[in-house]
Design an enzyme around this catalytic site. Structure first.
Site, short mmCIF file in Angstrom:
data_model
loop_
_atom_site.label_atom_id
_atom_site.label_comp_id
_atom_site.label_asym_id
_atom_site.label_seq_id
_atom_site.Cartn_x
_atom_site.Cartn_y
_atom_site.Cartn_z
N ARG A 51 9.26 0.01 -77.36
CA ARG A 51 10.65 -0.30 -76.53
C ARG A 51 10.90 0.81 -75.44
O ARG A 51 10.96 1.94 -75.54
CB ARG A 51 12.36 -0.81 -76.74
CG ARG A 51 12.43 -0.39 -78.55
CD ARG A 51 12.28 1.14 -78.58
NE ARG A 51 13.76 1.26 -77.42
CZ ARG A 51 14.23 2.28 -77.14
NH1 ARG A 51 13.03 3.35 -77.66
NH2 ARG A 51 14.73 2.91 -76.56
N GLY A 52 12.02 1.17 -74.30
CA GLY A 52 11.96 2.03 -73.95
C GLY A 52 10.97 1.89 -72.10
O GLY A 52 9.77 1.57 -72.06
N GLN A 190 19.73 1.55 -81.08
CA GLN A 190 18.61 2.76 -80.74
C GLN A 190 19.12 4.30 -80.28
O GLN A 190 18.55 5.13 -81.38
CB GLN A 190 18.38 1.63 -78.46
CG GLN A 190 17.82 1.40 -78.95
CD GLN A 190 18.32 0.03 -78.51
OE1 GLN A 190 19.20 -0.02 -78.97
NE2 GLN A 190 16.87 -0.76 -78.19
N ASP A 231 16.36 0.95 -66.77
CA ASP A 231 15.40 0.14 -66.41
C ASP A 231 15.01 -0.19 -65.46
O ASP A 231 13.65 -0.93 -65.55
CB ASP A 231 16.47 -0.86 -67.99
CG ASP A 231 15.74 -0.92 -69.26
OD1 ASP A 231 15.33 -0.14 -69.91
OD2 ASP A 231 17.04 0.62 -69.01
N ASN A 241 20.44 -0.24 -67.16
CA ASN A 241 20.64 0.70 -67.96
C ASN A 241 21.07 -0.04 -69.07
O ASN A 241 21.41 -1.76 -69.37
CB ASN A 241 20.76 1.91 -68.11
CG ASN A 241 20.29 2.32 -69.18
OD1 ASN A 241 18.92 2.36 -69.42
ND2 ASN A 241 21.44 3.29 -69.43
N LYS A 242 20.58 0.56 -70.52
CA LYS A 242 21.28 -0.93 -71.91
C LYS A 242 23.13 -0.79 -71.98
O LYS A 242 23.58 -0.39 -71.23
CB LYS A 242 20.36 0.22 -73.50
CG LYS A 242 21.35 -0.44 -74.29
CD LYS A 242 20.68 -1.57 -74.57
CE LYS A 242 18.87 -1.06 -74.43
NZ LYS A 242 18.55 -2.80 -74.58
O1 MRU Z 1 16.01 -2.73 -74.91
P1 MRU Z 1 15.00 -1.32 -74.51
O2 MRU Z 1 15.93 -0.52 -75.62
O3 MRU Z 1 13.77 -1.16 -74.40
O4 MRU Z 1 16.05 -0.73 -74.15
C1 MRU Z 1 15.69 0.40 -72.76
C2 MRU Z 1 16.51 1.46 -73.10
O5 MRU Z 1 15.93 3.00 -73.98
C3 MRU Z 1 17.42 2.27 -72.43
O6 MRU Z 1 17.87 1.18 -72.11
C4 MRU Z 1 16.82 2.80 -72.04
O7 MRU Z 1 18.94 3.54 -71.63
C5 MRU Z 1 16.83 3.41 -70.66
S1 MRU Z 1 14.88 3.03 -70.91
C6 MRU Z 1 14.55 4.65 -71.08
#
Ligand code: MRU
Length: 347
Positions: A51-52, A190, A231, A241-242
């Protein structure tokens, strides 16, 4: 980055096998898993074993390359088209996924070797961009600074180094003393699980804080800057973003604290005019209802943490409008979050 003294990337491909760190087990267990088909790699993305933004992008690139390898010669075109749809259907918000699939798909039409080489290139470029972001972002960090970060935009969220954490690693390696405030980032934690683990491995001073504590730490003067990942970034500079990021940006703006987003060019989506056009993933309510982890003896449990009769809603991302963002740290330098600067960056 190093785990137990050994250098790892988050994800890589050897022959037709995609190997990755299984992130749902961290920080309690460090395990490398193998995906032998593009469908297995899709499952790993869907279930967040990887993920990320950048790591999802690399996984999608490798999955697309695997699909070209698996395609039967007689129905190659139909097979890879179906695979492309399946890969693109795994997670909707991270722009890197679509960017990577598109690149590998386009060259794969002519040559399998090129598809594989392109996937490897995407992965290598992710590492180089993350390193450059670390260099530019480091210029914003002074000795003794308190910095807030949300979710995990460290090396686990990319192929190596990361985005929001990369400037922090660079500053730390240069000997600057920093203190990192790590939002726990419910419901999947996370921050508490991954960012805290990364910072611990690198010896960076940090503390996990409850998601609702950040404004307090800003207000009492402990947090002097916020750096988050992204994202997807729309053409006007709005940033997905998250979930929870927007709230931090609002608090930072109200208190006059700089709020930076760190992201490579591959996260920008010129086809999304504004943040309102970014598709936001909604995940299962069970992620809100239940939490999992080991007890003192290391035995894993999943427990309900809220009212047994209540519904839950679980948007995985939110959008921070450009006006709340001080700057975007990219691999080419720090830019303002507006259409003009973004056009120049992507030209
Ligand atoms: O749902 P995830 O863990 O895949 O989310 C992505 C993220 O880790 C975050 O939104 C992050 O801040 C940006 S992606 C590096």
């Amino acid at each position: 980055m190093k785990v137990n003294g050994k250098n790892y990337r988050t994800i890589w491909m050897e022959d037709s096998t995609v190997k990755m760190i299984e992130q749902t087990l961290l920080p309690f267990e460090f395990k490398i898993i193998e995906c032998n088909t593009y469908s297995e790699t899709c499952d790993a993305i869907r279930t967040m074993m990887v993920r990320g933004a950048g790591a999802i992008g690399a996984a999608a690139a490798f999955a697309m390359a695997q699909a070209f390898m698996q395609a039967p010669p007689t129905e190659r075109e139909a097979f890879v088209l179906k695979a492309r749809k399946e890969i693109e259907g795994t997670r909707p918000t991270a722009q890197n996924l679509f960017y990577a699939v598109n690149r590998v798909f386009n060259v794969g039409a002519n040559s399998l070797d090129e598809a594989i080489a392109e996937a490897q290139r995407i992965s290598d470029e992710d590492v180089e961009a993350s390193q450059a972001i670390g260099k530019f972002g480091n210029e914003l960090i002074y000795d003794g600074m308190g910095i807030l970060t949300h979710c995990n935009a460290g090396w686990l969220a990319f192929v190596d180094y990361g985005t929001a954490l990369s400037p922090i690693y660079t500053a730390h390696h240069e000997g600057k003393k920093v203190m990192i405030y790590v939002d726990e980032t419910r419901p999947r934690s996370q921050g508490a699980r991954l960012t805290a683990w990364e910072l611990h491995n690198e010896g960076v001073p940090h503390a996990i804080i409850p998601d609702n504590a950040a404004a307090y730490f800003m207000w009492i003067g402990k947090i002097k800057m916020v750096i988050v990942g992204a994202d997807r970034i729309a053409a006007n500079g709005d940033v997905a973003n998250k979930i929870g990021t927007f709230g931090k940006a609002l608090a930072a703006k109200a208190l006059g604290i700089p709020f930076y987003v760190a992201a490579p060019s591959s996260t920008f989506d010129e086809n999304c005019p504004s943040g309102r056009d970014i598709p936001i993933e909604f995940r299962s309510p069970s992620e809100v209802h239940y939490q999992s982890g080991p007890d003192k003896r290391g035995v894993q449990h999943t427990i309900r943490v809220c009212s047994p009769t209540s519904e839950a809603m679980n948007p995985a991302f939110d959008v921070t409008p450009a006006e709340y963002i001080t700057g975007i740290i990219t691999e080419k330098g720090i830019i303002l979050p507006n259409a003009e600067e973004i056009k120049k960056l992507l030209a």
